[in-house]
Write an enzyme that holds these catalytic residues in place. Sequence first.
Site, PDB file in Angstrom:
ATOM      1  N   ASP A 141       0.846  -1.245  -0.135  1.00 12.01           N
ATOM      2  CA  ASP A 141      -0.044  -0.053   0.096  1.00 12.01           C
ATOM      3  C   ASP A 141       0.548   1.283   0.092  1.00 12.01           C
ATOM      4  O   ASP A 141       1.807   1.450   0.943  1.00 12.01           O
ATOM      5  CB  ASP A 141      -0.991   0.155   1.147  1.00 12.01           C
TER       6      ASP A 141
ATOM      7  N   TYR B  92       3.205  10.060   0.751  1.00 10.47           N
ATOM      8  CA  TYR B  92       4.039   9.321   1.702  1.00 10.47           C
ATOM      9  C   TYR B  92       5.603   9.545   1.331  1.00 10.47           C
ATOM     10  O   TYR B  92       6.602   9.558   2.172  1.00 10.47           O
ATOM     11  CB  TYR B  92       3.952   8.007   1.944  1.00 10.47           C
TER      12      TYR B  92
ATOM     13  N   LYS C 172      -2.205   6.279  -4.331  1.00  9.66           N
ATOM     14  CA  LYS C 172      -3.205   7.340  -3.973  1.00  9.66           C
ATOM     15  C   LYS C 172      -3.072   8.645  -4.511  1.00  9.66           C
ATOM     16  O   LYS C 172      -1.985   9.005  -4.650  1.00  9.66           O
ATOM     17  CB  LYS C 172      -3.591   7.205  -2.549  1.00  9.66           C
TER      18      LYS C 172
ATOM     19  N   HIS D 192      -7.332   9.725  -2.156  1.00  5.27           N
ATOM     20  CA  HIS D 192      -6.749   9.368  -0.698  1.00  5.27           C
ATOM     21  C   HIS D 192      -7.866  10.061   0.386  1.00  5.27           C
ATOM     22  O   HIS D 192      -8.092   9.535   1.425  1.00  5.27           O
ATOM     23  CB  HIS D 192      -5.469  10.204  -0.746  1.00  5.27           C
TER      24      HIS D 192
HETATM   25  N1  LIG Z   1      -5.754   5.932   3.348  1.00  5.86           N
HETATM   26  C1  LIG Z   1      -5.456   6.610   4.355  1.00  5.86           C
HETATM   27  O1  LIG Z   1      -5.709   7.766   4.531  1.00  5.86           O
HETATM   28  C2  LIG Z   1      -4.529   5.814   5.429  1.00  5.86           C
HETATM   29  C3  LIG Z   1      -3.686   4.748   4.865  1.00  5.86           C
HETATM   30  N2  LIG Z   1      -2.844   4.099   5.788  1.00  5.86           N
HETATM   31  C4  LIG Z   1      -2.137   2.832   5.368  1.00  5.86           C
HETATM   32  O2  LIG Z   1      -2.273   1.959   6.191  1.00  5.86           O
HETATM   33  C5  LIG Z   1      -1.151   1.547   6.676  1.00  5.86           C
HETATM   34  C6  LIG Z   1      -1.194   1.100   8.119  1.00  5.86           C
HETATM   35  O3  LIG Z   1      -1.390   2.192   9.009  1.00  5.86           O
HETATM   36  P1  LIG Z   1      -0.394   2.865   9.787  1.00  5.86           P
HETATM   37  O4  LIG Z   1      -1.204   4.058  10.355  1.00  5.86           O
HETATM   38  O5  LIG Z   1       0.883   2.921   9.551  1.00  5.86           O
HETATM   39  O6  LIG Z   1      -0.357   2.123  11.208  1.00  5.86           O
HETATM   40  P2  LIG Z   1      -0.520   0.510  11.923  1.00  5.86           P
HETATM   41  O7  LIG Z   1      -1.638   0.635  12.794  1.00  5.86           O
HETATM   42  O8  LIG Z   1      -0.126  -0.381  10.898  1.00  5.86           O
HETATM   43  O9  LIG Z   1       0.882   0.685  12.917  1.00  5.86           O
HETATM   44  C7  LIG Z   1       2.048   1.013  12.591  1.00  5.86           C
HETATM   45  C8  LIG Z   1       2.950   1.029  13.960  1.00  5.86           C
HETATM   46  O10 LIG Z   1       2.669  -0.345  14.507  1.00  5.86           O
HETATM   47  C9  LIG Z   1       4.140  -0.804  14.835  1.00  5.86           C
HETATM   48  N3  LIG Z   1       4.121  -2.132  14.683  1.00  5.86           N
HETATM   49  C10 LIG Z   1       3.980  -2.883  13.307  1.00  5.86           C
HETATM   50  N4  LIG Z   1       3.780  -4.226  13.581  1.00  5.86           N
HETATM   51  C11 LIG Z   1       4.127  -4.468  14.993  1.00  5.86           C
HETATM   52  C12 LIG Z   1       4.195  -5.524  15.533  1.00  5.86           C
HETATM   53  N5  LIG Z   1       4.007  -6.879  15.212  1.00  5.86           N
HETATM   54  N6  LIG Z   1       4.331  -5.334  17.102  1.00  5.86           N
HETATM   55  C13 LIG Z   1       4.349  -4.007  17.468  1.00  5.86           C
HETATM   56  N7  LIG Z   1       4.370  -2.955  16.908  1.00  5.86           N
HETATM   57  C14 LIG Z   1       4.062  -3.323  15.639  1.00  5.86           C
HETATM   58  C15 LIG Z   1       4.953   0.074  13.569  1.00  5.86           C
HETATM   59  O11 LIG Z   1       6.317   0.040  14.176  1.00  5.86           O
HETATM   60  P3  LIG Z   1       7.714  -0.167  12.995  1.00  5.86           P
HETATM   61  O12 LIG Z   1       7.436   0.155  11.629  1.00  5.86           O
HETATM   62  O13 LIG Z   1       8.799   0.458  13.687  1.00  5.86           O
HETATM   63  O14 LIG Z   1       7.739  -1.758  13.230  1.00  5.86           O
HETATM   64  C16 LIG Z   1       4.418   1.423  13.568  1.00  5.86           C
HETATM   65  O15 LIG Z   1       4.777   2.156  14.654  1.00  5.86           O
HETATM   66  C17 LIG Z   1      -0.176   2.669   6.588  1.00  5.86           C
HETATM   67  O16 LIG Z   1       1.256   2.460   6.524  1.00  5.86           O
HETATM   68  C18 LIG Z   1      -0.825   3.163   5.088  1.00  5.86           C
HETATM   69  O17 LIG Z   1      -0.239   2.364   4.104  1.00  5.86           O
HETATM   70  C19 LIG Z   1      -2.860   4.593   6.856  1.00  5.86           C
HETATM   71  C20 LIG Z   1      -3.157   5.794   7.509  1.00  5.86           C
HETATM   72  C21 LIG Z   1      -4.248   6.624   6.582  1.00  5.86           C
HETATM   73  O1  LIG Z   2      -2.346   7.921   4.674  1.00  2.00           O
HETATM   74  C1  LIG Z   2      -2.060   8.508   5.554  1.00  2.00           C
HETATM   75  C2  LIG Z   2      -2.747   9.643   5.998  1.00  2.00           C
HETATM   76  O2  LIG Z   2      -3.925   9.798   5.269  1.00  2.00           O
HETATM   77  C3  LIG Z   2      -1.960  10.817   5.785  1.00  2.00           C
HETATM   78  O3  LIG Z   2      -1.493  10.808   4.375  1.00  2.00           O
HETATM   79  C4  LIG Z   2      -2.385  12.008   6.109  1.00  2.00           C
HETATM   80  O4  LIG Z   2      -2.944  11.797   7.562  1.00  2.00           O
HETATM   81  C5  LIG Z   2      -1.482  13.098   6.106  1.00  2.00           C
HETATM   82  O5  LIG Z   2      -0.491  13.129   6.884  1.00  2.00           O
HETATM   83  C6  LIG Z   2      -2.407  14.600   6.410  1.00  2.00           C
HETATM   84  O6  LIG Z   2      -1.765  15.247   7.267  1.00  2.00           O
HETATM   85  O7  LIG Z   2      -3.323  14.992   5.622  1.00  2.00           O
END
Ligand SMILES: NC(=O)C1=CN([C@@H]2O[C@H](COP(=O)(O)OP(=O)(O)OC[C@H]3O[C@@H](n4cnc5c(N)ncnc54)[C@H](OP(=O)(O)O)[C@@H]3O)[C@@H](O)[C@H]2O)C=CC1
Ligand SMILES: O=C[C@H](O)[C@@H](O)[C@@H](O)[C@H](O)C(=O)O
Length: 338
Positions: A67, A72, A101, A132
């Site tokens: 994704d 990003y 996105k 997005h």
């Molecule tokens: N469409 C949108 O607007 C959005 C899309 N997304 C997408 O969804 C993805 C996932 O969501 P995101 O907000 O990143 O957060 P997540 O809920 O996936 O959490 C990520 C965090 O969890 C930690 N982590 C991952 N695996 C483990 C584990 N097994 N044990 C303990 N800690 C863990 C990571 O640390 P570390 O990396 O240090 O291991 C990081 O700090 C994003 O990366 C993005 O691709 C997210 C937000 C908004």
């Molecule tokens: O996908 C991840 C989130 O949507 C991120 O792109 C947004 O939260 C962005 O940082 C913003 O501030 O608008």
Amino acid sequence: MNPSLSKFMLAHTPKSILNPTPTMTTSLPLNTGGSIPALGLGTWQSAPGEVKAAVIHAIEAGYRHIDCAHCYQNEDEVGAALKEVFERGIVKREDVFVTSKLWCTDHTRVEEGLDRSLKALGLQYLDLYLMHWPVPMNPNGNHPLFPKLPDGSRDIDHSLTHIQTWQNLEALASSSPSPKVKAIGVANYSVKYLTKLLEKAKIVPAVNQIENHPYLPQQEVVDFCKEKGIHVTAYSPFGSTGSPMMKEEKVQEVAKKHSVGAGTVLLSYHLARGSSVIPKSVTPSRIDENRKLISLDDEDMQKLEALHKEKGVTRFVYPPFGIDLGFSDKPGGMDLSG
Ligand SMILES: NC(=O)C1=CN([C@@H]2O[C@H](COP(=O)(O)OP(=O)(O)OC[C@H]3O[C@@H](n4cnc5c(N)ncnc54)[C@H](OP(=O)(O)O)[C@@H]3O)[C@@H](O)[C@H]2O)C=CC1
Ligand SMILES: O=C[C@H](O)[C@@H](O)[C@@H](O)[C@H](O)C(=O)O
């Protein structure tokens, strides 16, 4: 077969056979006729310098869904990782599902936005291109991604609506002879915004990617999407940065019952709801750990589903657009639903 015999067999067949344990490559159907792998690697906030290794590790570990997003600011590194795994023959392009996105400042130039992501990722096509957020922002403002007005608020572009943006995405998806996107979809859409979009849409979005976890089940969005044939992808399954959901006591209780980690429970929750899920990590051991999925039973799901009522609805990702996006937990702001 005798109908009463088949009824008997159904009643006595272990649930695990009727609902086989999902795996990371379980394919979930899309309304395009294609499918999406149940588990993908998230890349938001994966720093340049870390994300290439993370993507290579994930593909080597069996992930087949990545994704990404222009916003990003790391798609070039994801592209370098993809180039390497393709060249090393670990996977073929057609075996990996890549999502990107359209960022908010590109709503008036969707093809340019798509071409920029394709170039950075080094790809000829995307498997899925999402809007997005349903919020156009000034394409010529004081910042390429996060333009602001002098009062510090986000610089919203009121010259078009998310519905026009969707129509431009529809044109991309139906361009001939071979569209640069296999599917188009949306992200961060509430029932209110989806309803308005569907009134005008020629193509029903293949996916709605939303924040989803037991503190924010968004049942009304999930049910609406199911009714309309829109697949839900759950983002921030661990509660985003620092994975706060992992510490939740009830999640840990379910994990203990099945002798798995809390992460496995939080990911499997979405599979039980028919959604795909995209955990982010740049840590190799966690990327490995996050592959494990199990079948949760009714008791587990009831426990997880009660959590938002006991602890309160919590949304971890809500950028300060100043717009009412139609989510009941976040009232207020200007209505741009059209
Ligand atoms: N469409 C949108 O607007 C959005 C899309 N997304 C997408 O969804 C993805 C996932 O969501 P995101 O907000 O990143 O957060 P997540 O809920 O996936 O959490 C990520 C965090 O969890 C930690 N982590 C991952 N695996 C483990 C584990 N097994 N044990 C303990 N800690 C863990 C990571 O640390 P570390 O990396 O240090 O291991 C990081 O700090 C994003 O990366 C993005 O691709 C997210 C937000 C908004
Ligand atoms: O996908 C991840 C989130 O949507 C991120 O792109 C947004 O939260 C962005 O940082 C913003 O501030 O608008």
